[in-house]
Motif scaffolding. Structure first.
Motif, mmCIF file in Angstrom:
data_model
loop_
_atom_site.group_PDB
_atom_site.id
_atom_site.type_symbol
_atom_site.label_atom_id
_atom_site.label_comp_id
_atom_site.label_asym_id
_atom_site.label_seq_id
_atom_site.Cartn_x
_atom_site.Cartn_y
_atom_site.Cartn_z
ATOM 1 N N GLU A 196 2.020 -5.566 -3.003
ATOM 2 C CA GLU A 196 1.673 -4.193 -2.652
ATOM 3 C C GLU A 196 1.949 -3.922 -1.172
ATOM 4 N N SER A 249 0.506 3.347 -10.029
ATOM 5 C CA SER A 249 0.228 2.563 -11.242
ATOM 6 C C SER A 249 -0.623 1.340 -10.936
ATOM 7 N N LYS A 250 -0.586 0.899 -9.670
ATOM 8 C CA LYS A 250 -1.428 -0.216 -9.254
ATOM 9 C C LYS A 250 -2.823 0.265 -8.860
ATOM 10 N N ILE A 264 5.626 -3.330 -0.677
ATOM 11 C CA ILE A 264 6.005 -2.016 -1.207
ATOM 12 C C ILE A 264 5.638 -0.927 -0.201
ATOM 13 N N GLN A 285 5.091 6.051 -7.282
ATOM 14 C CA GLN A 285 4.634 5.885 -8.662
ATOM 15 C C GLN A 285 4.246 4.437 -8.942
ATOM 16 N N ILE A 286 4.981 3.512 -8.374
ATOM 17 C CA ILE A 286 4.627 2.089 -8.535
ATOM 18 C C ILE A 286 3.252 1.834 -7.926
#
Length: 50
Positions: A3, A45-46, A6, A41-42
C-alpha cells in the motif's frame, strides 16, 4: 505491491499529471489521469482512500 508503494507511485503520477496540465499536454494529462484513477480504485478496494 504494498500500500505504501502504491501511495508513493500515486503521488509521483499526480506530479507528472500536473506538469502535463500546466503545459497543456493533453496526452500526458489523459494518460496520467487514467493511471491515477486505477491506483485510487486499488487503494479504495483495500479500504484506505487518502
Amino acid at each position: 505491491m504494498s500500500e505504501h508503494l502504491i501511495k508513493t507511485l500515486l503521488e509521483d503520477i499526480k506530479s507528472v499529471y500536473m506538469v502535463g496540465y500546466f503545459k497543456d499536454d493533453l496526452t500526458t494529462e489523459a494518460e496520467k489521469w487514467g493511471q491515477i484513477e486505477i491506483l485510487e480504485q486499488i487503494l479504495a478496494s483495500k479500504g484506505d482512500m487518502t
